[in-house]
Scaffold this motif. Structure first.
Motif, short mmCIF file in Angstrom:
data_model
loop_
_atom_site.label_atom_id
_atom_site.label_comp_id
_atom_site.label_asym_id
_atom_site.label_seq_id
_atom_site.Cartn_x
_atom_site.Cartn_y
_atom_site.Cartn_z
N PRO A 43 1.69 11.82 -7.40
CA PRO A 43 0.54 12.12 -8.25
C PRO A 43 0.61 13.48 -8.94
O PRO A 43 -0.06 13.69 -9.95
CB PRO A 43 -0.64 12.05 -7.29
CG PRO A 43 -0.07 12.17 -5.93
CD PRO A 43 1.33 11.68 -6.00
N ARG A 45 -4.04 -0.70 -9.20
CA ARG A 45 -4.18 0.10 -10.41
C ARG A 45 -2.82 0.54 -10.94
O ARG A 45 -2.56 0.49 -12.15
CB ARG A 45 -5.07 1.32 -10.13
CG ARG A 45 -5.32 2.19 -11.35
CD ARG A 45 -6.20 3.38 -11.02
NE ARG A 45 -5.74 4.16 -9.88
CZ ARG A 45 -4.77 5.08 -9.94
NH1 ARG A 45 -4.18 5.35 -11.07
NH2 ARG A 45 -4.42 5.74 -8.85
N TYR A 101 5.37 7.04 -5.56
CA TYR A 101 4.26 7.51 -6.38
C TYR A 101 4.08 8.99 -6.11
O TYR A 101 3.87 9.39 -4.97
CB TYR A 101 2.99 6.73 -6.05
CG TYR A 101 1.74 7.28 -6.71
CD1 TYR A 101 1.67 7.47 -8.08
CD2 TYR A 101 0.63 7.60 -5.95
CE1 TYR A 101 0.53 7.97 -8.68
CE2 TYR A 101 -0.53 8.08 -6.53
CZ TYR A 101 -0.57 8.27 -7.90
OH TYR A 101 -1.70 8.77 -8.49
N ASP A 125 -6.24 -1.09 -3.51
CA ASP A 125 -6.86 -0.80 -4.80
C ASP A 125 -6.00 0.15 -5.64
O ASP A 125 -5.83 -0.06 -6.84
CB ASP A 125 -8.25 -0.18 -4.60
CG ASP A 125 -9.23 -1.17 -3.99
OD1 ASP A 125 -8.99 -2.39 -4.12
OD2 ASP A 125 -10.22 -0.72 -3.39
N THR A 126 -5.45 1.17 -5.01
CA THR A 126 -4.62 2.13 -5.74
C THR A 126 -3.33 1.48 -6.23
O THR A 126 -2.93 1.67 -7.38
CB THR A 126 -4.28 3.33 -4.84
OG1 THR A 126 -5.50 3.90 -4.36
CG2 THR A 126 -3.51 4.38 -5.61
N ARG A 179 0.82 -1.20 0.00
CA ARG A 179 0.00 0.00 0.00
C ARG A 179 0.86 1.25 0.00
O ARG A 179 2.08 1.18 -0.02
CB ARG A 179 -0.95 -0.01 1.18
CG ARG A 179 -0.30 -0.08 2.53
CD ARG A 179 -1.36 -0.20 3.59
NE ARG A 179 -0.79 -0.37 4.92
CZ ARG A 179 -1.49 -0.71 5.96
NH1 ARG A 179 -2.77 -0.92 5.86
NH2 ARG A 179 -0.92 -0.85 7.13
#
Length: 123
Positions: A42, A73, A40, A69-70, A6
């Motif tokens: 964004p 993806r 990551y 979930d992120t 995560r």
């Protein structure tokens, strides 16, 4: 121990920055990580917002770590998706396991029948 892949939030207000980490599912979001897999961003320009070590991500996925979930993806958006490779490996292992089970069942069913008890009566 249930493992999760995560995002761990860093950065400041309105300037988020995340590390992709492997953590015990019971740890808080920003708690102690077992391993850091990548970053990551964004807000970064397209194409540079994600970088992570695919080999280590695959290692943890093969050992049962569940991506959020992120992260799922993000992993799917990468060329040569790690999730597809792990899923195909799991299907291959499952099919070979089923073939081995089927061969075992066939060998057992071909064995000699068990003789009945003397006198022809059951138990």
């Amino acid at each position: 121990m249930s493992l999760r892949i995560r995002l761990k939030k860093l950065g400041s207000k309105k300037r988020p920055y995340y590390r992709i980490v492997v953590q015990d599912a019971r740890e808080p979001r920003d708690g102690r990580a077992i391993e850091e897999l990548g970053i990551y961003q964004p807000i970064a320009p397209k194409g540079t917002e994600v970088s992570f070590r695919l080999d280590r991500a695959r290692f943890w996925l093969e050992r049962g770590a569940q991506p959020s979930d992120t992260v799922r993806r993000l992993l799917q958006s990468r060329r040569g998706s790690v999730l597809n490779a792990v899923a195909s490996d799991e299907r291959r292992v499952a099919s070979s396991q089923q073939a081995a089970d089927l061969a075992h069942v066939e060998s057992v069913s071909c064995a000699a029948p068990i003789p009945s008890s003397p006198g022809g009566q059951g138990v």
